[in-house]
Design an enzyme around this catalytic site. Structure first.
Site, short mmCIF file in Angstrom:
data_model
loop_
_atom_site.label_atom_id
_atom_site.label_comp_id
_atom_site.label_asym_id
_atom_site.label_seq_id
_atom_site.Cartn_x
_atom_site.Cartn_y
_atom_site.Cartn_z
CB CYS A 156 74.10 49.08 46.07
SG CYS A 156 74.66 50.36 44.94
CB CYS A 159 75.80 48.18 42.82
SG CYS A 159 76.22 49.42 44.03
CG ASP A 160 74.00 44.61 42.95
OD1 ASP A 160 75.03 44.56 42.26
OD2 ASP A 160 73.99 44.51 44.18
#
Ligand code: NDP
Length: 333
Positions: A156, A159-160
């Site tokens: 992701c 997300c990261d």
């Protein structure tokens, strides 16, 4: 399905069979415990639907496999995925949600109330069902992927990606997600290698153009990932480059992060006999609602969303599902 046809679910029968636990009747059964499931539970509990939530195989959902979550509103300092899911669970329980361990193993949505079996032996009869079973990111299946998960390997970028500011990363995949993730990462990192196994990308023309026109994205066609390398964290990747019909060459590149974007598998297999899905398996909902083709069954979160797939969009659709369930029950009375 056949299972239910031969089984009258009532307490008497359960005792005779010696296998099933007693049946429980619930107004609202929520399947899945990610942001969609817990948000549905918060709303359903506050509306006095006394929801029971079946957590599923991965209690807390995909977020429990991530580290920092910096994009969920309300956490100015960020929060880890597991802590956020504990917070959501506690909030749902505060209003009386009954959270259960277990995995739904079969359903019968052929008539209402619906029949749902947990762990093959625990029957529920539910007036409404909210499906929030999510989707699972696909991985290549390499040992090194497992080793570096959370230490340089992610599925992701939204997300990261932030953790790779100014660094070099690779994205594997040739679809719209890979194109989108590569573009997103290009805005944060120094350089993105986009690893594609075919001589072309399957992403839409617009996405392909965007990727091609981004100077710090290097597209590596006909490359396959052999191994992700590093000691404690990812420092590189070894690729196999196809050259002509039978020739190939090993290529090593230095990277700090390796992002999978080779698709997701929606966790909808057990519902397929009853619910309409798209070709990939995402449950279809009536646009602008959480309603499925079965009245009284609702879907929320990644199980019905192949595009946004964010914790906050999942949570929002969980809210919609609880409101839809509440209205549906009110209409029945
Ligand atoms: P897709 O299934 O479309 O693409 C998966 C990609 O991963 C393909 O290029 C595939 O290669 C590659 N792949 C699969 N397995 C491997 C493997 N083992 N090794 C290397 N490569 C592999 O998934 P997406 O997540 O990209 O998209 C899913 C759906 O969501 C699509 O319909 C897409 O259009 C949609 N979507 C739309 C967006 C938007 O409109 N903004 C954004 C994101 C997704 P190959 O091509 O060789 O099979």
């Amino acid at each position: 399905m056949g299972f239910f046809k031969t089984l009258e679910i009532n307490d008497d029968n359960d005792k005779k069979s010696g296998e099933l636990e007693p049946t429980e009747n619930v107004k609202c059964l929520i399947i899945g415990s990610g942001p969609a499931g817990y948000t549905a539970a918060i709303y359903a509990a506050r509306a006095n639907l006394k929801p029971v939530i079946i957590q599923g195989m991965e209690a807390g959902g995909q977020l429990t496999t991530t580290t920092e979550v910096d994009n969920f509103p309300g956490y100015p300092e960020g929060v880890t995925g597991p802590v956020m899911m504990e917070d959501l669970k506690a909030q749902a329980e505060r209003f009386g949600t009954d959270v259960r361990w277990g995995e739904v193993t079969s359903v019968d949505f052929s008539q209402r109330p619906f029949k749902v079996i947990v762990d093959n032996n625990k029957p529920f009869i539910a007036e409404t069902v909210i499906i929030a079973t999510g989707a699972t990111a696909k991985y290549l299946g390499l040992e090194s992927e497992k080793k570096f998960r959370g230490a340089g390997v992610s599925a992701c970028a939204t997300c990261d990606g932030f953790f790779y500011k100014g660094l070099k990363v690779a994205v594997v995949g040739g679809g719209d997600t890979a194109a989108e993730e590569a573009s997103y990462l290009a805005g944060i990192t120094e350089k993105v290698f986009l690893i594609i196994r075919k001589p072309y990308m399957r992403a839409s023309k617009a996405m392909l153009k965007r990727v091609e026109n981004t100077p710090n994205i290097e597209i590596l066609y006909e490359h396959n990932t052999k191994e992700i390398t590093g000691t404690n964290v990812v420092t590189g990747v070894t690729l196999i480059k196809r050259k002509g019909e039978s020739d190939e060459e090993e290529v090593k590149i230095d990277i700090d992060g390796f992002f999978l974007a080779i698709g997701h598998k929606p966790n909808s297999d057990i519902f397929k006999d009853y619910l309409e899905t798209d070709d990939v398996g995402y449950i279809k909902t009536i646009p602008g609602t959480s309603k499925t083709n079965v009245e009284g069954v609702f879907a929320a979160g990644d199980i019905q969303d192949s595009i946004y797939r964010q914790a906050v969009t999942a949570a929002a659709s969980g809210c919609m599902a609880a409101l839809d369930a509440e209205r549906f029950l009110a209409e029945q009375e």
